[in-house]
Scaffold this motif. Structure first.
Motif, PDB file in Angstrom:
ATOM      1  N   THR A  55      63.925  45.843  51.794  1.00 45.47           N
ATOM      2  CA  THR A  55      63.491  44.494  52.473  1.00 45.47           C
ATOM      3  C   THR A  55      64.021  43.367  51.301  1.00 45.47           C
ATOM      4  N   VAL A  56      64.070  42.384  52.037  1.00 43.39           N
ATOM      5  CA  VAL A  56      64.122  40.957  51.373  1.00 43.39           C
ATOM      6  C   VAL A  56      63.294  40.189  51.684  1.00 43.39           C
ATOM      7  N   GLY A  57      62.302  39.670  50.801  1.00 39.03           N
ATOM      8  CA  GLY A  57      61.402  38.767  51.157  1.00 39.03           C
ATOM      9  C   GLY A  57      60.347  38.382  49.753  1.00 39.03           C
ATOM     10  N   PRO A  58      59.227  37.511  50.146  1.00 41.24           N
ATOM     11  CA  PRO A  58      58.446  37.286  48.821  1.00 41.24           C
ATOM     12  C   PRO A  58      57.622  38.576  48.522  1.00 41.24           C
ATOM     13  N   ASP A  59      56.603  38.338  47.520  1.00 42.31           N
ATOM     14  CA  ASP A  59      55.947  39.441  47.095  1.00 42.31           C
ATOM     15  C   ASP A  59      55.299  40.171  48.083  1.00 42.31           C
ATOM     16  N   ASP A  60      54.490  39.438  49.118  1.00 42.22           N
ATOM     17  CA  ASP A  60      53.864  40.259  49.925  1.00 42.22           C
ATOM     18  C   ASP A  60      54.531  41.196  50.807  1.00 42.22           C
ATOM     19  N   ALA A  61      55.989  41.103  50.834  1.00 41.13           N
ATOM     20  CA  ALA A  61      56.863  41.978  51.703  1.00 41.13           C
ATOM     21  C   ALA A  61      56.780  43.196  51.120  1.00 41.13           C
ATOM     22  N   VAL A  62      56.466  43.471  50.013  1.00 43.04           N
ATOM     23  CA  VAL A  62      56.003  44.999  49.430  1.00 43.04           C
ATOM     24  C   VAL A  62      55.300  45.678  50.513  1.00 43.04           C
ATOM     25  N   ASP A  63      54.193  45.192  51.331  1.00 40.82           N
ATOM     26  CA  ASP A  63      53.372  45.628  52.061  1.00 40.82           C
ATOM     27  C   ASP A  63      54.087  46.564  53.034  1.00 40.82           C
ATOM     28  N   ALA A  64      55.332  45.783  53.598  1.00 36.40           N
ATOM     29  CA  ALA A  64      56.114  46.316  54.649  1.00 36.40           C
ATOM     30  C   ALA A  64      56.893  47.849  54.209  1.00 36.40           C
ATOM     31  N   LEU A  65      57.269  47.614  52.855  1.00 37.47           N
ATOM     32  CA  LEU A  65      58.006  48.982  52.164  1.00 37.47           C
ATOM     33  C   LEU A  65      56.791  49.979  51.879  1.00 37.47           C
ATOM     34  N   ARG A  66      55.500  49.576  51.662  1.00 35.35           N
ATOM     35  CA  ARG A  66      54.576  50.656  51.679  1.00 35.35           C
ATOM     36  C   ARG A  66      54.174  51.353  52.810  1.00 35.35           C
ATOM     37  N   ARG A  67      54.366  50.582  53.877  1.00 44.07           N
ATOM     38  CA  ARG A  67      54.248  51.108  55.123  1.00 44.07           C
ATOM     39  C   ARG A  67      55.070  52.413  55.587  1.00 44.07           C
ATOM     40  N   ALA A  68      56.488  51.993  55.158  1.00 42.63           N
ATOM     41  CA  ALA A  68      57.516  52.858  55.314  1.00 42.63           C
ATOM     42  C   ALA A  68      57.476  54.166  54.408  1.00 42.63           C
ATOM     43  N   LEU A  69      56.963  53.706  53.220  1.00 45.87           N
ATOM     44  CA  LEU A  69      56.723  54.819  52.419  1.00 45.87           C
ATOM     45  C   LEU A  69      55.632  55.828  52.876  1.00 45.87           C
ATOM     46  N   ALA A  70      54.463  55.294  53.316  1.00 44.27           N
ATOM     47  CA  ALA A  70      53.621  55.948  53.840  1.00 44.27           C
ATOM     48  C   ALA A  70      53.808  56.865  55.190  1.00 44.27           C
ATOM     49  N   MET A  71      54.786  56.307  55.786  1.00 50.51           N
ATOM     50  CA  MET A  71      55.477  57.241  56.933  1.00 50.51           C
ATOM     51  C   MET A  71      56.326  58.357  56.376  1.00 50.51           C
ATOM     52  N   GLY A  72      56.851  58.068  55.279  1.00 50.62           N
ATOM     53  CA  GLY A  72      57.465  59.236  54.794  1.00 50.62           C
ATOM     54  C   GLY A  72      58.584  59.096  53.439  1.00 50.62           C
ATOM     55  N   ALA A  73      59.035  57.583  53.860  1.00 56.98           N
ATOM     56  CA  ALA A  73      60.342  57.581  52.972  1.00 56.98           C
ATOM     57  C   ALA A  73      60.013  57.735  51.409  1.00 56.98           C
ATOM     58  N   GLN A  74      61.114  58.039  50.997  1.00 56.87           N
ATOM     59  CA  GLN A  74      61.087  58.503  49.431  1.00 56.87           C
ATOM     60  C   GLN A  74      60.872  57.604  48.365  1.00 56.87           C
ATOM     61  N   ARG A  75      61.581  56.338  48.409  1.00 54.16           N
ATOM     62  CA  ARG A  75      61.582  55.476  47.509  1.00 54.16           C
ATOM     63  C   ARG A  75      61.788  53.972  48.593  1.00 54.16           C
ATOM     64  N   ALA A  76      61.609  52.919  47.590  1.00 50.91           N
ATOM     65  CA  ALA A  76      61.911  51.613  48.200  1.00 50.91           C
ATOM     66  C   ALA A  76      62.764  50.777  47.235  1.00 50.91           C
ATOM     67  N   VAL A  77      63.270  49.707  48.156  1.00 47.81           N
ATOM     68  CA  VAL A  77      63.850  48.679  47.019  1.00 47.81           C
ATOM     69  C   VAL A  77      63.508  47.047  47.908  1.00 47.81           C
ATOM     70  N   HIS A  78      62.977  46.124  46.847  1.00 45.23           N
ATOM     71  CA  HIS A  78      62.351  45.105  47.345  1.00 45.23           C
ATOM     72  C   HIS A  78      63.270  43.864  46.466  1.00 45.23           C
ATOM     73  N   VAL A  79      63.991  43.234  47.423  1.00 44.62           N
ATOM     74  CA  VAL A  79      64.811  41.978  46.787  1.00 44.62           C
ATOM     75  C   VAL A  79      63.889  40.762  46.928  1.00 44.62           C
ATOM     76  N   SER A  80      63.381  40.498  45.719  1.00 44.70           N
ATOM     77  CA  SER A  80      62.405  39.180  45.661  1.00 44.70           C
ATOM     78  C   SER A  80      62.779  38.188  44.767  1.00 44.70           C
TER      79      SER A  80
END
Length: 253
Positions: A55-80
């Motif tokens: 995802t690309v977004g402000p600090d709070d956008a990490v919450d969207a990544l945590r949702r995907a990780l909780a669903m089963g994704a292995q890792r995440a990338v956050h452009v902030s």
């Protein structure tokens, strides 16, 4: 994926005419949840596959990544990066393309649109920037070795589509219900890696992005007028003529 303002909240614009993301809680765009689900299903049917959420977004956008990780994704990338603020779809696609190349990929899975902007152009923009085939608006997809097969429901036909990897796909809300994160998944998500990148990491110039580099902009904002009472036409034998006159007066005919 995109972190968007909650549609049930009081969404509004900031003074600079960008979406005020601090005024309302945010969450993972519902249409992107279908993309996460399809990526996970493909990974489960393929040996040695990894799902990376981006995802690309402000600090709070990490919450969207945590949702995907909780669903089963292995890792995440956050452009902030503060310089990203105000970027339009074209600029955002440039950032995402660089981040995708940084993360590495065989297949890019997108939602059909975001639930805030609802433009639906990002998959095509990304495919063009990355020079990969795009197979969009799929209701079904599968992988067989290096070949992707998909189904698209058109107005008068069902289309069967093929593409070789690497490729990009977008999926609709008819592709399959997204799984709900389990407590175990939510707990495990806290330990999964989230890589944070800024524009320097991606080799991008902030002067060409954000509000200063946007090729589209909101000029004015007007509140939607309150709903008014409708016009009731009773059919007393001349109802059709009165209805036609009503529509003609408002230039519908």
């Amino acid at each position: 994926m995109k972190h968007v303002p909650d549609a049930t909240g009081d969404r509004c614009f900031a003074d600079d005419h960008t979406t005020d993301r601090a005024a309302v809680d945010g969450l993972l765009s519902e249409l992107d949840e279908y993309a996460v689900e399809q990526a996970l299903r493909l990974a489960e049917s393929t040996d040695d596959a990894e799902v990376v959420a981006l995802t690309v977004g402000p600090d709070d956008a990490v919450d969207a990544l945590r949702r995907a990780l909780a669903m089963g994704a292995q890792r995440a990338v956050h452009v902030s990066d503060e310089a990203v603020h105000g970027s339009d779809a074209l600029a955002t696609s440039a950032i995402l393309a660089k981040a995708i190349e940084h993360a590495g990929y065989d297949l890019i899975v997108c939602g059909m649109a975001s639930t805030d902007g609802a433009m639906g152009v990002m998959p095509a923009l990304l495919a063009e920037r990355l020079a990969v085939p795009q197979v969009t608006l799929l209701t079904e997809l599968a992988l067989d070795g290096g070949t992707l097969t998909g189904r698209r429901e058109a107005d008068h036909a069902t289309e069967r589509l093929l593409a070789g990897l690497p490729a990009l796909v977008s999926v609709t809300d008819q592709s399959g219900e997204a799984r709900y994160p389990t407590f175990k998944g939510i707990t495990a998500a806290r330990k999964k890696p989230v890589e944070t990148l800024d524009l320097d990491d991606l080799g991008l110039n902030g002067d060409q992005l954000g509000l200063a580099g946007a090729r589209t902009a909101v000029r004015t904002i007007t509140a939607q007028p309150p709903r008014q009472a409708g016009t009731l036409i009773e059919d007393d034998g001349e109802g059709a003529e009165r209805l036609a006159a009503f529509l003609a007066e408002r230039k519908f005919l």
